[in-house]
Design a protein around this motif. Structure first.
Motif, PDB file in Angstrom:
ATOM      1  N   GLN A 145       9.991  13.184   4.464  1.00 31.13           N
ATOM      2  CA  GLN A 145      11.169  12.376   4.806  1.00 31.13           C
ATOM      3  C   GLN A 145      12.174  12.385   3.648  1.00 31.13           C
ATOM      4  OE1 GLN A 145      10.049   8.471   6.134  1.00 31.13           O
ATOM      5  NE2 GLN A 145       8.898   9.256   7.875  1.00 31.13           N
ATOM      6  N   ARG A 167      -9.826   7.099   5.365  1.00 33.88           N
ATOM      7  CA  ARG A 167      -8.819   6.412   4.543  1.00 33.88           C
ATOM      8  C   ARG A 167      -8.171   7.383   3.568  1.00 33.88           C
ATOM      9  NH1 ARG A 167     -12.735   2.323   4.384  1.00 33.88           N
ATOM     10  NH2 ARG A 167     -13.356   2.958   2.303  1.00 33.88           N
ATOM     11  N   GLU A 198      -5.802   9.643   5.517  1.00 31.87           N
ATOM     12  CA  GLU A 198      -4.644   8.883   5.995  1.00 31.87           C
ATOM     13  C   GLU A 198      -3.670   8.645   4.851  1.00 31.87           C
ATOM     14  OE1 GLU A 198      -6.198   5.377   7.878  1.00 31.87           O
ATOM     15  OE2 GLU A 198      -6.871   6.512   9.632  1.00 31.87           O
ATOM     16  N   GLU A 199      -4.182   8.302   3.675  1.00 26.18           N
ATOM     17  CA  GLU A 199      -3.315   8.101   2.506  1.00 26.18           C
ATOM     18  C   GLU A 199      -2.597   9.395   2.149  1.00 26.18           C
ATOM     19  OE1 GLU A 199      -5.884   6.587  -0.550  1.00 26.18           O
ATOM     20  OE2 GLU A 199      -6.246   4.706   0.529  1.00 26.18           O
ATOM     21  N   ARG A 200      -3.317  10.500   2.181  1.00 28.51           N
ATOM     22  CA  ARG A 200      -2.689  11.792   1.860  1.00 28.51           C
ATOM     23  C   ARG A 200      -1.617  12.149   2.887  1.00 28.51           C
ATOM     24  NH1 ARG A 200      -7.774  15.557  -0.185  1.00 28.51           N
ATOM     25  NH2 ARG A 200      -8.113  14.388  -2.103  1.00 28.51           N
ATOM     26  N   MET A 201      -1.888  11.903   4.146  1.00 29.69           N
ATOM     27  CA  MET A 201      -0.903  12.204   5.189  1.00 29.69           C
ATOM     28  C   MET A 201       0.310  11.288   5.067  1.00 29.69           C
ATOM     29  SD  MET A 201      -1.680  14.775   6.854  1.00 29.69           S
ATOM     30  CE  MET A 201      -3.078  15.851   6.829  1.00 29.69           C
ATOM     31  N   ASP A 202       0.078  10.028   4.709  1.00 28.05           N
ATOM     32  CA  ASP A 202       1.195   9.106   4.509  1.00 28.05           C
ATOM     33  C   ASP A 202       2.084   9.583   3.359  1.00 28.05           C
ATOM     34  OD1 ASP A 202       0.315   7.522   6.585  1.00 28.05           O
ATOM     35  OD2 ASP A 202      -0.597   5.992   5.290  1.00 28.05           O
ATOM     36  N   ARG A 203       1.458  10.038   2.259  1.00 30.41           N
ATOM     37  CA  ARG A 203       2.235  10.554   1.123  1.00 30.41           C
ATOM     38  C   ARG A 203       2.994  11.815   1.518  1.00 30.41           C
ATOM     39  NH1 ARG A 203      -2.513   9.445  -2.049  1.00 30.41           N
ATOM     40  NH2 ARG A 203      -2.901  11.671  -2.189  1.00 30.41           N
ATOM     41  N   ASP A 261       4.014  12.586   4.534  1.00 25.41           N
ATOM     42  CA  ASP A 261       5.087  12.153   5.423  1.00 25.41           C
ATOM     43  C   ASP A 261       6.250  11.585   4.614  1.00 25.41           C
ATOM     44  OD1 ASP A 261       6.185  11.662   8.042  1.00 25.41           O
ATOM     45  OD2 ASP A 261       5.790   9.517   7.668  1.00 25.41           O
ATOM     46  N   ALA A 262       5.947  10.755   3.621  1.00 28.83           N
ATOM     47  CA  ALA A 262       7.006  10.189   2.779  1.00 28.83           C
ATOM     48  C   ALA A 262       7.743  11.290   2.027  1.00 28.83           C
ATOM     49  CB  ALA A 262       6.404   9.184   1.798  1.00 28.83           C
TER      50      ALA A 262
END
Length: 105
Positions: free
Chosen positions: A99, A85, A88-93, A95-96
């Motif tokens: 972008q 988790r 995944e949170e770090r990768m989501d940040r 990615d954001a």
């Protein structure tokens, strides 16, 4: 999860034994043949895995059949879930952020 689980799996031959047993139960002789190790070496590793509650043994005539116990792996999976988790949170940040940077260029 017990530290002994990780300690037991840290040794390469024991990890190979676990990988073999993930397919199904095996005798000491079958494990020794597949790993090209002497039977006393395999027995020593299986003793450590048994003491760490990673495998269970069932006597059958003059043989011992070893198989994996699911509980240590379920405990390890639950322990690792918190790290999954987090990453995944770090990768989501990340990615954001990427972008957002892409929109600016």
């Amino acid at each position: 999860m017990e530290l002994s689980t990780l300690s037991a799996l840290a040794e390469p031959n024991r990890l190979h034994i676990v990988e073999l047993l993930s397919v199904g139960p095996l005798t000491v002789g079958e494990i020794a043949t597949k790993l090209e190790l002497r039977q006393p070496q395999v027995s020593k590793h299986l003793k450590v895995l048994n003491e760490a509650h990673i495998v269970e043994v069932r006597p059958l005539a003059n043989q011992r059949i070893y198989k994996l116990r699911p509980e240590p792996f379920q405990e390890m999976d639950a322990w690792l879930e918190s790290f999954r988790r987090l990453w995944e949170e770090r990768m989501d940040r990340l990615d954001a952020y990427l972008q957002e940077m892409q929109k600016k260029t």
